[in-house]
Design a protein around this motif. Sequence first.
Motif, PDB file in Angstrom:
ATOM      1  N   GLY A 106     -40.319 -40.590  11.585  1.00 50.31           N
ATOM      2  CA  GLY A 106     -41.490 -40.701  11.947  1.00 50.31           C
ATOM      3  C   GLY A 106     -41.861 -40.215  13.483  1.00 50.31           C
ATOM      4  N   SER A 107     -41.001 -39.896  14.192  1.00 48.25           N
ATOM      5  CA  SER A 107     -41.009 -39.720  15.794  1.00 48.25           C
ATOM      6  C   SER A 107     -39.764 -39.221  16.122  1.00 48.25           C
ATOM      7  N   GLY A 108     -39.769 -38.580  17.206  1.00 49.18           N
ATOM      8  CA  GLY A 108     -38.611 -38.121  18.026  1.00 49.18           C
ATOM      9  C   GLY A 108     -37.706 -39.382  18.258  1.00 49.18           C
ATOM     10  N   LEU A 131     -33.475 -37.647  32.401  1.00 52.26           N
ATOM     11  CA  LEU A 131     -33.911 -37.818  30.910  1.00 52.26           C
ATOM     12  C   LEU A 131     -35.384 -38.080  30.580  1.00 52.26           C
ATOM     13  N   TYR A 132     -35.763 -37.615  29.524  1.00 52.05           N
ATOM     14  CA  TYR A 132     -37.196 -38.057  28.993  1.00 52.05           C
ATOM     15  C   TYR A 132     -37.174 -39.609  29.095  1.00 52.05           C
ATOM     16  N   GLY A 133     -38.429 -40.054  29.693  1.00 51.36           N
ATOM     17  CA  GLY A 133     -38.563 -41.473  29.982  1.00 51.36           C
ATOM     18  C   GLY A 133     -38.237 -42.254  28.950  1.00 51.36           C
ATOM     19  N   GLY A 134     -38.894 -42.034  27.575  1.00 49.47           N
ATOM     20  CA  GLY A 134     -38.657 -42.622  26.252  1.00 49.47           C
ATOM     21  C   GLY A 134     -37.179 -42.959  26.021  1.00 49.47           C
ATOM     22  N   THR A 135     -36.458 -41.928  26.032  1.00 51.21           N
ATOM     23  CA  THR A 135     -34.842 -41.787  25.814  1.00 51.21           C
ATOM     24  C   THR A 135     -34.081 -42.843  26.662  1.00 51.21           C
ATOM     25  N   ASN A 136     -34.564 -42.842  28.024  1.00 49.11           N
ATOM     26  CA  ASN A 136     -34.207 -43.741  29.089  1.00 49.11           C
ATOM     27  C   ASN A 136     -34.330 -45.225  28.558  1.00 49.11           C
ATOM     28  N   LEU A 174     -27.261 -35.383  25.358  1.00 50.68           N
ATOM     29  CA  LEU A 174     -27.734 -34.108  26.520  1.00 50.68           C
ATOM     30  C   LEU A 174     -28.874 -33.721  26.134  1.00 50.68           C
ATOM     31  N   GLU A 175     -29.750 -33.582  27.154  1.00 51.40           N
ATOM     32  CA  GLU A 175     -31.002 -32.711  27.055  1.00 51.40           C
ATOM     33  C   GLU A 175     -30.857 -31.555  27.994  1.00 51.40           C
ATOM     34  N   THR A 176     -31.363 -30.347  27.481  1.00 51.91           N
ATOM     35  CA  THR A 176     -31.412 -29.056  28.116  1.00 51.91           C
ATOM     36  C   THR A 176     -32.609 -28.371  27.660  1.00 51.91           C
ATOM     37  N   THR A 178     -33.643 -30.184  30.982  1.00 52.82           N
ATOM     38  CA  THR A 178     -34.257 -31.736  31.278  1.00 52.82           C
ATOM     39  C   THR A 178     -35.714 -31.716  31.525  1.00 52.82           C
ATOM     40  N   ASN A 179     -35.926 -32.751  31.204  1.00 52.12           N
ATOM     41  CA  ASN A 179     -37.460 -33.060  31.007  1.00 52.12           C
ATOM     42  C   ASN A 179     -37.553 -34.429  32.073  1.00 52.12           C
ATOM     43  N   PRO A 180     -38.214 -34.109  33.429  1.00 49.53           N
ATOM     44  CA  PRO A 180     -39.226 -32.806  33.764  1.00 49.53           C
ATOM     45  C   PRO A 180     -38.503 -32.107  35.000  1.00 49.53           C
ATOM     46  N   GLU A 227     -35.048 -33.406  17.297  1.00 46.47           N
ATOM     47  CA  GLU A 227     -36.125 -32.799  18.120  1.00 46.47           C
ATOM     48  C   GLU A 227     -37.191 -33.883  17.950  1.00 46.47           C
ATOM     49  N   SER A 228     -37.945 -33.816  18.839  1.00 48.34           N
ATOM     50  CA  SER A 228     -39.378 -34.532  18.631  1.00 48.34           C
ATOM     51  C   SER A 228     -40.122 -33.377  17.781  1.00 48.34           C
ATOM     52  N   GLY A 229     -40.621 -33.761  16.483  1.00 50.69           N
ATOM     53  CA  GLY A 229     -41.358 -32.765  15.917  1.00 50.69           C
ATOM     54  C   GLY A 229     -42.636 -32.632  16.245  1.00 50.69           C
ATOM     55  N   THR A 230     -43.043 -33.704  17.055  1.00 51.43           N
ATOM     56  CA  THR A 230     -44.485 -33.773  17.595  1.00 51.43           C
ATOM     57  C   THR A 230     -44.743 -32.686  18.649  1.00 51.43           C
ATOM     58  N   LYS A 231     -43.763 -31.980  19.056  1.00 52.26           N
ATOM     59  CA  LYS A 231     -43.756 -30.766  19.881  1.00 52.26           C
ATOM     60  C   LYS A 231     -43.970 -29.699  19.411  1.00 52.26           C
ATOM     61  N   MET A 240     -46.943 -37.126  14.915  1.00 51.11           N
ATOM     62  CA  MET A 240     -45.850 -37.607  15.295  1.00 51.11           C
ATOM     63  C   MET A 240     -44.743 -37.320  14.197  1.00 51.11           C
ATOM     64  N   ALA A 241     -43.478 -36.827  14.634  1.00 51.37           N
ATOM     65  CA  ALA A 241     -42.424 -36.466  13.903  1.00 51.37           C
ATOM     66  C   ALA A 241     -41.132 -36.411  14.557  1.00 51.37           C
ATOM     67  N   GLY A 242     -40.026 -36.560  13.964  1.00 52.61           N
ATOM     68  CA  GLY A 242     -38.855 -36.308  14.438  1.00 52.61           C
ATOM     69  C   GLY A 242     -37.883 -35.621  13.559  1.00 52.61           C
ATOM     70  N   SER A 356     -46.956 -35.034  26.812  1.00 50.84           N
ATOM     71  CA  SER A 356     -46.369 -34.174  25.541  1.00 50.84           C
ATOM     72  C   SER A 356     -46.564 -32.589  25.968  1.00 50.84           C
ATOM     73  N   PHE A 357     -45.898 -31.986  24.927  1.00 49.93           N
ATOM     74  CA  PHE A 357     -45.841 -30.491  25.323  1.00 49.93           C
ATOM     75  C   PHE A 357     -45.344 -29.612  24.022  1.00 49.93           C
ATOM     76  N   GLY A 358     -45.558 -28.385  23.962  1.00 50.80           N
ATOM     77  CA  GLY A 358     -45.290 -27.648  22.649  1.00 50.80           C
ATOM     78  C   GLY A 358     -46.561 -27.519  21.806  1.00 50.80           C
TER      79      GLY A 358
HETATM   80  C1  LIG Z   1     -37.430 -34.392  25.427  1.00 50.75           C
HETATM   81  C2  LIG Z   1     -38.028 -35.442  24.445  1.00 50.75           C
HETATM   82  N1  LIG Z   1     -37.286 -35.946  23.665  1.00 50.75           N
HETATM   83  C3  LIG Z   1     -37.942 -36.880  22.663  1.00 50.75           C
HETATM   84  C4  LIG Z   1     -39.344 -37.160  22.923  1.00 50.75           C
HETATM   85  C5  LIG Z   1     -39.593 -38.193  22.015  1.00 50.75           C
HETATM   86  O1  LIG Z   1     -40.662 -37.852  21.057  1.00 50.75           O
HETATM   87  P1  LIG Z   1     -41.791 -38.432  20.190  1.00 50.75           P
HETATM   88  O2  LIG Z   1     -42.782 -38.473  21.300  1.00 50.75           O
HETATM   89  O3  LIG Z   1     -42.078 -37.636  19.319  1.00 50.75           O
HETATM   90  O4  LIG Z   1     -41.034 -39.969  19.899  1.00 50.75           O
HETATM   91  C6  LIG Z   1     -39.767 -36.584  23.872  1.00 50.75           C
HETATM   92  C7  LIG Z   1     -41.298 -36.897  23.989  1.00 50.75           C
HETATM   93  O5  LIG Z   1     -41.856 -37.790  23.607  1.00 50.75           O
HETATM   94  C8  LIG Z   1     -39.376 -35.796  24.724  1.00 50.75           C
HETATM   95  O6  LIG Z   1     -40.169 -35.331  25.663  1.00 50.75           O
END
Ligand SMILES: Cc1ncc(COP(=O)(O)O)c(C=O)c1O
Length: 448
Positions: A106-108, A131-136, A174-176, A178-180, A227-231, A240-242, A356-358
């Motif tokens: 349902g989401s990333g 790291l993306y804030g939500g991951t953190n 890992l993220e690469t 990185t956001n932001p 991946e966040s399929g939302t992007k 919203m997707a993952g 968001s982005f993408g």
């Molecule tokens: C790098 C990255 N990973 C994961 C997510 C999480 O994805 P979602 O918003 O689809 O839950 C986001 C943004 O939300 C993101 O920027």
Amino acid sequence: MDDSKPLNKAFSKVDLDGHNLPPSPAPSSPSNGRRRYALATELVYTETKDQYGASSIPVYQSATFKQTSSKGGDEYDYTRSGNPTRTHLERHMAKIMNANRALAVGSGMGALDVITRLLRPGDEVITGDDLYGGTNRLLTYLSSNQGIIVHHVDTTDVERVREVVSDKTAMVLLETPTNPLIKIVDIPSIAKAVHDANNKALVIVDNTMLSPMLCNPLELGADIVYESGTKYLSGHHDIMAGVIACNDTSLGDKMYFTINATGCGLSPNDSFLLMRGVKTLAIRMEKQQANAQVLAEFLESHGFRVRYPGLKSHPQYDLHWSMARGAGAVLSFETGDVALSERIVEAAKLYGISVSFGCVNSLISMPCRMSHASIDAKTRKERQMPEDIIRLCVGIEDVHDLVDDLSRALVQAGAVTITLDGFHAVGATAQDGSTSSSNDTSSEPTLS
Ligand SMILES: Cc1ncc(COP(=O)(O)O)c(C=O)c1O
Ligand SMILES: N[C@@H](CCSC[C@H](N)C(=O)O)C(=O)O
């Protein structure tokens, strides 16, 4: 009752932990899933067994599926367990991501939740300090509530990872880029260092910033990619997707178990929309990153500090291009002044002020206030996240319109001084090292 034993036709398969696996979805198989054509072709090319030969997978908007016998066990029984529209998408994504198995949720963040449920209390996770804030936020929750030990290190330096990896390491995330902060992480070197030290540790890569169009982390040594399929994958900010992908079938079964057990599989309608969106990924990404390159060069040439892996000035330019086929369409720049950044963001008209982005539309945001606000100010400071940083997520609009709108916003906000030779950033972080204050409004140009 011993529920680890297959009971009947419906539960004929158990995963490595002895969990009963329902009959569906049939995993994507390498034989029908392997890529045969260039990625741009594979993105649009699909094969279905649809009874009417529908060229677009229908939305199987049904919670349940009638069984042919009292034993159950037909390919589909219940949409939480599996749904033909979702299976079609998952097989397509497995092909695109060069994986044996893909799973759509349902989401990333839902994808990361499924992956981190592989962890056990006492396990250690090594991850980045940008790291993306939500991951953190999810990792902080796991460390505060689930007994997981999380190490945040500078993953741009393989040595920092090598220092903390141990036999307790269960995952390296890992993220690469990185956001932001758009830092680049060396996936092959980290994967090798981690697997050499502990061959049970899983290297997980969040590939949201690049998409499978530009990078295939599984081919660089990662065990799981999500991946966040939302992007980029969907591309229109309407779902919203993952998506999770891996090559180890037992890992795939374990994650599928969690998806069925918790009910986070992607809905039929969103599976349909993601399938439709992903077909145009190549053409969208091509245009988005071409536009991003123009904007990055425009900002840099006017004296702003720009972070974008398409710029030769990016300190990890060569590393990025050794792993990726493009620079993506997210860039950030600094002005040296938070209030000035706010004025720029609010002056932009074509760029929506949005997280968001993408997406096909261009967006502008202040990560410290928006996407990364869930990281507290102290931690942001420790991680050297500039509070004034502006993130641009570039869409498919006409590039001249994008440059014009950004120029006007910079002028209107007082971010540039205008001379007969053109205009130049006034902020303290201008790349030529100038320190003129953007608070000195006497030098602000007025809009004609
Ligand atoms: C790098 C990255 N990973 C994961 C997510 C999480 O994805 P979602 O918003 O689809 O839950 C986001 C943004 O939300 C993101 O920027
Ligand atoms: N309020 C949301 C913020 C989502 S940020 C979305 C995206 N990953 C981005 O980087 O812009 C939250 O708290 O998660």
